[in-house]
Motif scaffolding. Structure first.
Motif, mmCIF file in Angstrom:
data_model
loop_
_atom_site.group_PDB
_atom_site.id
_atom_site.type_symbol
_atom_site.label_atom_id
_atom_site.label_comp_id
_atom_site.label_asym_id
_atom_site.label_seq_id
_atom_site.Cartn_x
_atom_site.Cartn_y
_atom_site.Cartn_z
ATOM 1 N N ALA A 56 0.852 -1.188 0.000
ATOM 2 C CA ALA A 56 0.000 0.000 0.000
ATOM 3 C C ALA A 56 0.888 1.238 0.000
ATOM 4 C CB ALA A 56 -0.904 0.002 1.223
ATOM 5 N N THR A 57 0.855 1.990 -1.081
ATOM 6 C CA THR A 57 1.630 3.217 -1.200
ATOM 7 C C THR A 57 0.775 4.288 -1.851
ATOM 8 O OG1 THR A 57 2.512 2.724 -3.396
ATOM 9 C CG2 THR A 57 3.751 1.867 -1.521
ATOM 10 N N SER A 58 1.126 5.539 -1.591
ATOM 11 C CA SER A 58 0.456 6.673 -2.236
ATOM 12 C C SER A 58 1.511 7.676 -2.631
ATOM 13 C CB SER A 58 -0.544 7.347 -1.286
ATOM 14 O OG SER A 58 -1.565 6.460 -0.904
ATOM 15 N N THR A 59 1.352 8.293 -3.800
ATOM 16 C CA THR A 59 2.398 9.164 -4.324
ATOM 17 C C THR A 59 1.834 10.487 -4.805
ATOM 18 O OG1 THR A 59 3.827 7.340 -4.964
ATOM 19 C CG2 THR A 59 4.159 9.396 -6.115
ATOM 20 N N MET A 60 2.576 11.551 -4.513
ATOM 21 C CA MET A 60 2.360 12.864 -5.117
ATOM 22 C C MET A 60 3.489 13.102 -6.104
ATOM 23 S SD MET A 60 1.453 15.225 -1.818
ATOM 24 C CE MET A 60 1.603 16.704 -2.818
ATOM 25 N N THR A 61 3.156 13.555 -7.288
ATOM 26 C CA THR A 61 4.161 13.784 -8.314
ATOM 27 C C THR A 61 4.590 15.249 -8.347
ATOM 28 O OG1 THR A 61 2.517 14.283 -9.994
ATOM 29 C CG2 THR A 61 3.133 11.982 -9.718
ATOM 30 N N ALA A 62 5.621 15.511 -9.150
ATOM 31 C CA ALA A 62 6.151 16.871 -9.263
ATOM 32 C C ALA A 62 5.074 17.851 -9.717
ATOM 33 C CB ALA A 62 7.338 16.884 -10.223
ATOM 34 N N LYS A 63 4.170 17.411 -10.587
ATOM 35 C CA LYS A 63 3.119 18.290 -11.087
ATOM 36 C C LYS A 63 2.224 18.783 -9.956
ATOM 37 C CE LYS A 63 0.173 20.338 -13.785
ATOM 38 N NZ LYS A 63 0.486 21.670 -14.330
ATOM 39 N N SER A 64 1.882 17.888 -9.013
ATOM 40 C CA SER A 64 1.004 18.282 -7.916
ATOM 41 C C SER A 64 1.752 19.012 -6.809
ATOM 42 C CB SER A 64 0.301 17.052 -7.333
ATOM 43 O OG SER A 64 1.249 16.103 -6.878
ATOM 44 N N ILE A 65 3.081 19.011 -6.855
ATOM 45 C CA ILE A 65 3.893 19.658 -5.832
ATOM 46 C C ILE A 65 4.303 21.057 -6.248
ATOM 47 C CG2 ILE A 65 6.129 19.554 -4.649
ATOM 48 C CD1 ILE A 65 5.906 16.499 -4.825
ATOM 49 N N GLU A 66 4.553 21.265 -7.544
ATOM 50 C CA GLU A 66 5.196 22.496 -7.990
ATOM 51 C C GLU A 66 4.396 23.740 -7.631
ATOM 52 O OE1 GLU A 66 5.716 22.280 -12.168
ATOM 53 O OE2 GLU A 66 3.601 22.534 -12.649
ATOM 54 N N ASP A 67 5.123 24.721 -7.169
ATOM 55 C CA ASP A 67 4.603 26.052 -6.879
ATOM 56 C C ASP A 67 3.595 26.104 -5.734
ATOM 57 O OD1 ASP A 67 6.127 27.172 -8.970
ATOM 58 O OD2 ASP A 67 4.594 26.578 -10.425
ATOM 59 N N VAL A 68 3.388 24.983 -4.989
ATOM 60 C CA VAL A 68 2.501 25.050 -3.831
ATOM 61 C C VAL A 68 3.172 25.935 -2.783
ATOM 62 C CG1 VAL A 68 1.384 23.740 -1.996
ATOM 63 C CG2 VAL A 68 1.505 22.795 -4.299
ATOM 64 N N PRO A 69 2.506 26.986 -2.307
ATOM 65 C CA PRO A 69 3.173 28.008 -1.499
ATOM 66 C C PRO A 69 3.298 27.657 -0.024
ATOM 67 C CG PRO A 69 0.914 28.650 -1.872
ATOM 68 C CD PRO A 69 1.110 27.345 -2.605
ATOM 69 N N VAL A 70 3.988 26.562 0.283
ATOM 70 C CA VAL A 70 4.249 26.194 1.668
ATOM 71 C C VAL A 70 5.748 26.054 1.856
ATOM 72 C CG1 VAL A 70 2.029 25.078 2.003
ATOM 73 C CG2 VAL A 70 3.955 23.721 1.165
#
Length: 939
Positions: A56-70
């Motif tokens: 069981a794994t879950s992944t966030m990719t670069a597309k969903s990470i980029e420019d998120v302001p945190v």
């Protein structure tokens, strides 16, 4: 050659993810295609394709990470991956998020996951020692991250053995790729506001009205404001009622918050050499004065194919972060407390413009501090230097046999300074106060890995032998001085009276050996297994070692011949896993003496620990059962999972009589279980080129039931919580509020703590279980639309079932007990009992209090149910003919909002709903919402 590239959904939330792309050539009678398979990063820098996964794994990719302001990667996970709850109790810039993977796996032990960066463990959490809050993960540049994968079950995490019980988060950073040099520059800037509108303070007119009502209710009088101002009650009331001032203390401590981020990177390479380098600047400011986080970071990542057999890689990261933080809780210097505890009738400034306080006491009229002066002249700050290296050499011994050596040191130095000005505030009692500390960590990870893989016919076999050692060496030194000759002197040497010092050293280590194995038959039948033995330095001989293992099975019915011919079906995979993991342990089983006490200038010994030779690991046994469905070449993907994670041998502090010299000792006392379901669906509804309409959607939902199943020492109750069999480890235990008696304004509680008969006697009402900190249903949903260069991305998160307790409500909703000194929340105006308003929410206010109405009860317990637009982005990308001759490949301009909208289902709740991970509020800095304008340039 006809190349088919399947478009992957932005921010996809499903069981495996799309961290890396592997290419596998397939032939058919008409064309030669390259079919793309998603790849998941798992333990020790290894990767598997989606079709090979049994865990069981879950992944966030670069597309969903980029420019998120945190500021840090741990704040990106909420609602984006199944099984993960995150929340921030404070809006401190650069602060850390509480992350829980499939519930809480310990009572007193570590409940946060471990973090793996490119295959090696890194430090996480708050490493400060004063009142600062500096998240070391905020020193990692999020723009360098390629993917984030959460490992949740036994077969995914058991390779990390003793520390994997609370989950594993694998961060993969960007690498150079073969081809001509590519450059990227991105910049965004914007402003911050408070995400959820909180309580307001009183105006002076409201404060006078409320105090007058309390006094008249106590004395049975009908005094007017003028009579009280004339001395009808006492001198304190007279001073307040004669005040011409009405100070908004919230306005005094606030400012415009802003944020900006600039990042530059370059990458490229050839057959022998690839490179990636980046530089980043990040600056985030709170809406409260004197609170910020700034980061400068640099990364360089190189790979050199020295020979056909030898590949050498290096990754160097260096960063410096500076954090200014503010006290919270009941500290008089807390600016959030000042909004509700300072009298509005006190002025903020003197007539000459200087900050106001009573000259004789150097305090406000009620003994509080002037927060405006403190925010200008005091500070608590931390400077954090982090240097990280990942050095590896990979040698291909045989065609199917590879050896890899990894050495990864991490150096962290945290310098903290606390300065209290001698003129006013906490420093006035000391004639000035200065504390300087240095907290140095040197951690290193060594790995020796032997990987074997072979394929014959339809059979695929893989195995790894792993040896890992991890050591942490911490040295801490601090000194405090008081009494300074001039307020402008802020370094420690100018404080002439030594006030204290500390010095300590901590060394811990562990090493382990592991073997992993994988077999699949044409990816139809899959088997995974692992075994690891870990040795921990702090346990006694005979208890130092722990054995951890896992087994995973899977079958993909879509690989059966007659199903293969059905174009609509691409995956029908059943999978299951079980195993044994360890939980991170900080407890010490030794009987020790401490020699830190001075007795007549001799070192006196005191007890510091009690021998418990039977103290052993906390162990976790996770069961996972999953079903993965893919249709229409995975344009529609669904997953469903059931998990049951049982923790045994829970470590807990058991009480002792203080007459023995110790008040508690640690022992293994029970067990608990976390169980629930996870569901996700993702669909690429329309797919096409840049000038065509593209639309993808995704949603995920997770459930959680956390329950203590054994507790050898019996139930443990506090004034607000309980630890007992049958309930969760974060459970509220309170008297139940029954509202206000409309006849006389008395407070009412249920006698049995549940329902039925009520009483106005607080001490007769029973405590009862009133819910959990944690949401029992949570998740997120997203949509992404694009057309002719325009794109709109929306990410929502939600949570239901959690509770939040206002632990300062005894003072802020005191119904007259503390109002004369600590005004509290001004929102009570118009909503307290009077004969004309008998159905109000708050009791009749009486000077001195109304029958303990402000004591802990569900009156101050709130439902944390919410839906939040956590991220929204709208932009346009210039490409093609528009940029011809400019040397640019693409230019994207966008506007973005973070936490822009939050809907809370409990109308009474005035705190950020994601506070429920910690369970209560502490008058901390408000969580922020951010609006940004940005540009991203590729050339």
């Amino acid at each position: 050659m006809n190349v088919k590239l399947r478009v992957l959904t932005a921010g996809v939330l499903f069981f495996t993810g799309q961290a890396v792309i592997a290419q596998k050539a397939k032939k058919d009678t008409a064309t030669k295609e390259q079919q793309i398979e998603e790849v998941v990063m798992v333990g020790f820098g290894q990767k598997k394709t989606v079709k090979e996964i049994t865990g069981a794994t879950s992944t966030m990719t670069a597309k969903s990470i980029e420019d998120v302001p945190v500021a840090s990667v741990d704040k990106m996970l909420q609602g984006r991956v199944t099984g993960v709850q995150t929340g921030s109790a404070s809006g401190q810039p650069g602060g850390f998020a509480n992350v829980r993977v499939r519930g809480i796996s310990s009572i007193n032990g570590v409940t946060s996951p471990i973090y793996i960066l490119d295959g090696v463990r890194i430090a996480n959490g708050d490493l400060t020692t004063a009142n600062t809050t500096a998240n070391i993960l905020a020193n990692l540049n999020p723009d360098d991250v390629e993917s984030i994968t959460v490992l949740k079950d036994a077969v995914s995490t058991a390779v990390y053995g003793a520390d994997a019980g609370a989950g594993v988060i694998v961060i993969t950073t960007k690498s150079g790729k073969k081809g001509k040099a590519k450059f990227n520059f991105s910049f965004n800037s914007g402003f911050n506001q408070q995400a959820v509108e909180g309580y307001r303070g009183y105006t002076t007119d409201e404060y006078k009205t409320y105090l007058r009502t309390q006094v008249n209710n106590l004395l049975g009088t009908n005094y007017t404001n003028e009579q009280i101002a004339g001395g009808a009650v006492n001198s304190t009331f007279t001073g307040i009622f004669n005040s011409p001032y009405s100070t908004d203390w919230q306005d005094i401590v606030r400012k415009d918050g802003y944020q900006q981020n600039a990042d530059f990177s370059m990458s490229g390479g050839n057959d022998k050499f690839t490179y990636y380098a980046s530089a980043n600047m990040f600056d985030q400011n709170s809406i409260i004065k004197n609170s910020f986080f700034k980061r400068l970071s640099y990364t360089t990542k190189l790979t050199y194919q020295a020979t056909d057999k030898l590949k050498i890689s290096s990754d160097f990261q260096i960063s410096h972060g500076k954090t200014r933080t503010l006290t919270d809780g009941g500290a008089f210097s807390n600016p959030m407390l000042a909004q509700y505890f300072n009298r509005p009738s006190d002025p903020s400034h003197n007539p000459d413009g200087s900050w106001y306080w009573i000259p004789s006491t150097r305090r406000m009229s009620n003994g509080q501090f002037n927060p405006g002066y403190l925010l200008e002249n005091n500070y608590v700050q931390a400077g954090t230097l982090r240097a990280f290296a990942n050095l590896s050499a990979e040698y291909k011994i045989l065609k199917n046999l590879t050896y890899r050596f990894v050495f990864s040191p991490e150096y962290i130095n945290v310098e903290e300074d606390t300065y209290w000005n001698p003129v006013h505030g906490d420093g006035n009692n000391y004639g000035g106060y200065q504390r300087t500390s240095n907290n140095r960590y040197f951690n290193f990870n060594i790995q020796n890995i032997l990987d074997y893989s072979v394929k014959f016919g339809m059979h695929n076999i893989g195995a790894s032998l792993i040896q890992e050692a991890y050591k942490s060496d911490r040295k801490f030194l601090s000194a405090t001085g008081i009494t300074v000759g001039n307020p402008t002197l802020e370094t420690l040497s100018n404080f002439v009276v030594p006030y204290g010092y500390e010095g300590s050293k901590f060394i811990s280590s562990r090493y382990g050996y592991a073997i992993t194995g994988h077999y699949d038959y044409d990816k139809l039948i899959l088997v995974d297994g692992s075994y690891r033995r870990d040795v921990l330095s702090q346990f006694l001989p005979g208890k130092k070692a722990g054995d951890f293992w896992s087994l995973g099975l899977g079958v993909d019915l879509a690989r059966i011949n007659f199903v293969k011919d059905i174009d609509a079906i691409s995956m029908v995979k059943f999978r299951a896993s079980y195993g044994k993991l360890g939980n991170q342990v900080t407890a010490n089983p030794f009987a020790l003496y401490s020699y830190t006490t001075n007795y007549n200038d001799f070192a006196a010994a005191t007890y510091s620990g009690m021998l418990n030779p039977n103290l052993s690991w906390e162990t976790v046994n996770p069961l996972n059962i999953g079903l993965d469905l893919g249709f229409f070449r995975d344009r529609l993907r669904l997953t469903a999972e059931y998990y049951n994670k049982k923790t045994k041998d829970l470590i807990y502090n058991l009480p002792l009589s203080g007459a023995q010299g110790l008040t508690s000792y640690v022992d293994n006392i029970g067990s608990l279980v976390n169980k629930g379901f996870e569901f996700a669906v993702n669909a690429d509804i329309f797919k096409g080129g840049r000038d065509q309409f593209n639309w993808s959607v995704g949603a995920n939902l997770s459930t959680l039931k956390n329950e203590v199943t054994e507790l050898y020492g019996g139930t443990v109750n506090t004034s607000t919580t309980t630890l007992r069999v049958g309930e969760g480890v974060r459970t509220f235990y309170l008297r139940k509020w029954a509202g206000v008696d409309p006849k006389n304004g008395d407070p009412l509680w249920y006698l049995n703590g549940v329902d039925g008969e009520t009483t106005n006697d607080y001490n007769k009402a029973q405590q009862a279980v009133q819910g959990s900190f944690l949401s029992d249903v949570f998740g997120g949903f997203n949509t992404s639309l694009a057309y002719k260069g325009f794109n709109l991305d929306l990410q929502f998160t939600y949570g239901f079932g959690g509770k939040i307790f206002d632990n300062w409500s005894q003072y802020t909703f005191s119904d007259g007990q503390y109002s004369i000194n600590y005004p509290g929340y001004g929102d009570v105006m118009g909503d307290y009992w009077t004969p004309e308003n008998p159905n109000a929410s708050n009791p009749k206010p009486i000077y001195g209090g109304n029958k303990l109405s402000n004591r802990a009860s569900t009156r101050f317990l709130y439902d944390a149910d919410f839906i939040r637009l956590s991220n929204a982005s709208f932009g346009y990308t210039f490409a093609g003919d528009v940029l011809r001759g400019s040397g640019l490949n693409s230019v994207k301009v966008y506007v973005m909002a973070n936490n822009a909208w939050t809907h809370m289902f409990d109308d009474r709740l005035k705190f950020d709903p994601e506070t429920n991970i910690s369970g209560n509020t502490n008058l901390s800095l408000p969580v922020l919402k951010t609006y940004l304008f940005g540009v991203n340039i590729n050339f």
